[in-house]
Design a protein around this motif. Structure first.
Motif, PDB file in Angstrom:
ATOM      1  N   ARG A  84       0.832  -1.202   0.000  1.00 58.49           N
ATOM      2  CA  ARG A  84       0.000   0.000   0.000  1.00 58.49           C
ATOM      3  C   ARG A  84       0.865   1.250   0.000  1.00 58.49           C
ATOM      4  O   ARG A  84       1.972   1.255   0.533  1.00 58.49           O
ATOM      5  N   VAL A  85       0.303   2.305  -0.566  1.00 64.91           N
ATOM      6  CA  VAL A  85       0.960   3.607  -0.634  1.00 64.91           C
ATOM      7  C   VAL A  85       0.236   4.525   0.345  1.00 64.91           C
ATOM      8  O   VAL A  85      -0.995   4.472   0.442  1.00 64.91           O
ATOM      9  N   PRO A  86       0.966   5.359   1.095  1.00 68.34           N
ATOM     10  CA  PRO A  86       0.284   6.282   2.016  1.00 68.34           C
ATOM     11  C   PRO A  86      -0.780   7.101   1.282  1.00 68.34           C
ATOM     12  O   PRO A  86      -0.560   7.557   0.161  1.00 68.34           O
ATOM     13  N   GLY A  87      -1.916   7.256   1.896  1.00 66.35           N
ATOM     14  CA  GLY A  87      -3.031   7.949   1.252  1.00 66.35           C
ATOM     15  C   GLY A  87      -3.954   6.932   0.616  1.00 66.35           C
ATOM     16  O   GLY A  87      -4.852   6.417   1.245  1.00 66.35           O
ATOM     17  N   ALA A  88      -3.695   6.643  -0.626  1.00 65.29           N
ATOM     18  CA  ALA A  88      -4.488   5.636  -1.334  1.00 65.29           C
ATOM     19  C   ALA A  88      -3.621   5.014  -2.410  1.00 65.29           C
ATOM     20  O   ALA A  88      -2.763   5.663  -2.986  1.00 65.29           O
ATOM     21  N   GLY A  89      -3.880   3.777  -2.669  1.00 65.33           N
ATOM     22  CA  GLY A  89      -3.195   3.127  -3.766  1.00 65.33           C
ATOM     23  C   GLY A  89      -2.315   1.970  -3.350  1.00 65.33           C
ATOM     24  O   GLY A  89      -2.168   1.637  -2.178  1.00 65.33           O
ATOM     25  N   TRP A  90      -1.755   1.370  -4.357  1.00 68.67           N
ATOM     26  CA  TRP A  90      -0.895   0.204  -4.225  1.00 68.67           C
ATOM     27  C   TRP A  90       0.245   0.402  -5.201  1.00 68.67           C
ATOM     28  O   TRP A  90       0.077   0.989  -6.266  1.00 68.67           O
ATOM     29  N   GLN A  91       1.406  -0.126  -4.858  1.00 68.23           N
ATOM     30  CA  GLN A  91       2.575   0.055  -5.696  1.00 68.23           C
ATOM     31  C   GLN A  91       3.380  -1.228  -5.770  1.00 68.23           C
ATOM     32  O   GLN A  91       3.544  -1.923  -4.780  1.00 68.23           O
ATOM     33  N   VAL A  92       3.884  -1.516  -6.964  1.00 72.13           N
ATOM     34  CA  VAL A  92       4.819  -2.609  -7.183  1.00 72.13           C
ATOM     35  C   VAL A  92       6.121  -1.974  -7.652  1.00 72.13           C
ATOM     36  O   VAL A  92       6.117  -1.152  -8.573  1.00 72.13           O
ATOM     37  N   LEU A  93       7.219  -2.321  -6.985  1.00 77.00           N
ATOM     38  CA  LEU A  93       8.548  -1.828  -7.341  1.00 77.00           C
ATOM     39  C   LEU A  93       9.472  -3.009  -7.584  1.00 77.00           C
ATOM     40  O   LEU A  93       9.444  -3.977  -6.817  1.00 77.00           O
ATOM     41  N   ALA A  94      10.287  -2.912  -8.626  1.00 74.97           N
ATOM     42  CA  ALA A  94      11.281  -3.954  -8.876  1.00 74.97           C
ATOM     43  C   ALA A  94      12.504  -3.334  -9.535  1.00 74.97           C
ATOM     44  O   ALA A  94      12.387  -2.390 -10.320  1.00 74.97           O
ATOM     45  N   ASP A  95      13.647  -3.868  -9.173  1.00 69.70           N
ATOM     46  CA  ASP A  95      14.909  -3.549  -9.826  1.00 69.70           C
ATOM     47  C   ASP A  95      15.482  -4.865 -10.315  1.00 69.70           C
ATOM     48  O   ASP A  95      15.741  -5.768  -9.509  1.00 69.70           O
ATOM     49  N   VAL A  96      15.657  -4.969 -11.626  1.00 71.79           N
ATOM     50  CA  VAL A  96      16.133  -6.218 -12.243  1.00 71.79           C
ATOM     51  C   VAL A  96      17.473  -5.942 -12.918  1.00 71.79           C
ATOM     52  O   VAL A  96      17.549  -5.056 -13.777  1.00 71.79           O
ATOM     53  N   PRO A  97      18.536  -6.668 -12.540  1.00 72.43           N
ATOM     54  CA  PRO A  97      19.827  -6.454 -13.168  1.00 72.43           C
ATOM     55  C   PRO A  97      19.765  -6.741 -14.675  1.00 72.43           C
ATOM     56  O   PRO A  97      19.106  -7.696 -15.103  1.00 72.43           O
ATOM     57  N   LEU A  98      20.445  -5.932 -15.451  1.00 73.40           N
ATOM     58  CA  LEU A  98      20.489  -6.160 -16.893  1.00 73.40           C
ATOM     59  C   LEU A  98      21.330  -7.387 -17.246  1.00 73.40           C
ATOM     60  O   LEU A  98      21.135  -7.987 -18.295  1.00 73.40           O
ATOM     61  N   ARG A  99      22.237  -7.733 -16.373  1.00 73.11           N
ATOM     62  CA  ARG A  99      23.048  -8.937 -16.549  1.00 73.11           C
ATOM     63  C   ARG A  99      22.759  -9.866 -15.373  1.00 73.11           C
ATOM     64  O   ARG A  99      23.417  -9.760 -14.335  1.00 73.11           O
ATOM     65  N   PRO A 100      21.737 -10.739 -15.541  1.00 77.02           N
ATOM     66  CA  PRO A 100      21.325 -11.613 -14.427  1.00 77.02           C
ATOM     67  C   PRO A 100      22.479 -12.445 -13.893  1.00 77.02           C
ATOM     68  O   PRO A 100      23.411 -12.774 -14.622  1.00 77.02           O
ATOM     69  N   GLU A 101      22.374 -12.777 -12.608  1.00 72.73           N
ATOM     70  CA  GLU A 101      23.400 -13.609 -11.960  1.00 72.73           C
ATOM     71  C   GLU A 101      23.439 -14.993 -12.566  1.00 72.73           C
ATOM     72  O   GLU A 101      22.436 -15.538 -12.937  1.00 72.73           O
TER      73      GLU A 101
END
Length: 160
Positions: free
Chosen positions: A143-160
């Motif tokens: 959840r986001v303060p106030g209203a809403g929902w958020q999805v965050l991701a950081d994906v390496p360009l060169r996967p392990e």
């Protein structure tokens, strides 16, 4: 040496299978153009909550990473349209640079545990987290303060 090569091959195959899982009944058929795929995934039809898409690709995105990014956006938009009551807009931002792809999908609605629209078959938050972790990235959703929902991701360009 042979044992390690076998383990590496098995690991790569598991990553590929996980990335190719369907999202909401849609087969995993990305093109080689991430921007085109993202635009198609965020098209608004009928009375669906509109999506505002922003994409900045300062670095090339490898196919395995592009597939994961596309699936993150697809599943996040689908979830927002199902669970965000009163949402007026969904924003999806994808930025590639500095060695990773940053994905943010956010809505401005009130979230419920009961879907507003029927459907299913996607892998939800667990599937998104697994996809990102298979590539050595970071994932969070909530959840986001106030209203809403958020999805965050950081994906390496060169996967392990």
């Amino acid at each position: 040496m042979i044992e390690r090569a076998g383990a590496d091959a098995l690991s790569a195959m598991q990553r590929m299978v996980a990335m190719l899982q369907d999202v909401d009944g849609e087969p995993a058929t990305p093109t080689t153009d991430l921007l085109t795929d993202l635009r198609a995934a965020t098209v608004t039809s009928g009375d669906a909550t509109p999506v505002r898409l922003a994409v900045e690709l300062a670095e090339p995105v490898p196919a395995a990473v592009a597939t994961t990014v596309l699936r993150l956006v697809q599943e996040s938009v689908t979830n927002a349209r199902r669970y965000a009551v009163g949402a007026r807009e969904i924003t999806a931002t994808v930025r590639a640079g500095g060695g990773s792809v940053h994905v943010q999908v956010r809505d401005d609605g009130r979230h419920t545990d009961r879907p507003r629209r029927s459907g299913g078959g996607g892998y939800g938050l667990v599937g998104m987290r697994e996809r990102v972790q298979l590539l050595g990235g970071r994932f969070e959703a909530g959840r986001v303060p106030g209203a809403g929902w958020q999805v965050l991701a950081d994906v390496p360009l060169r996967p392990e």
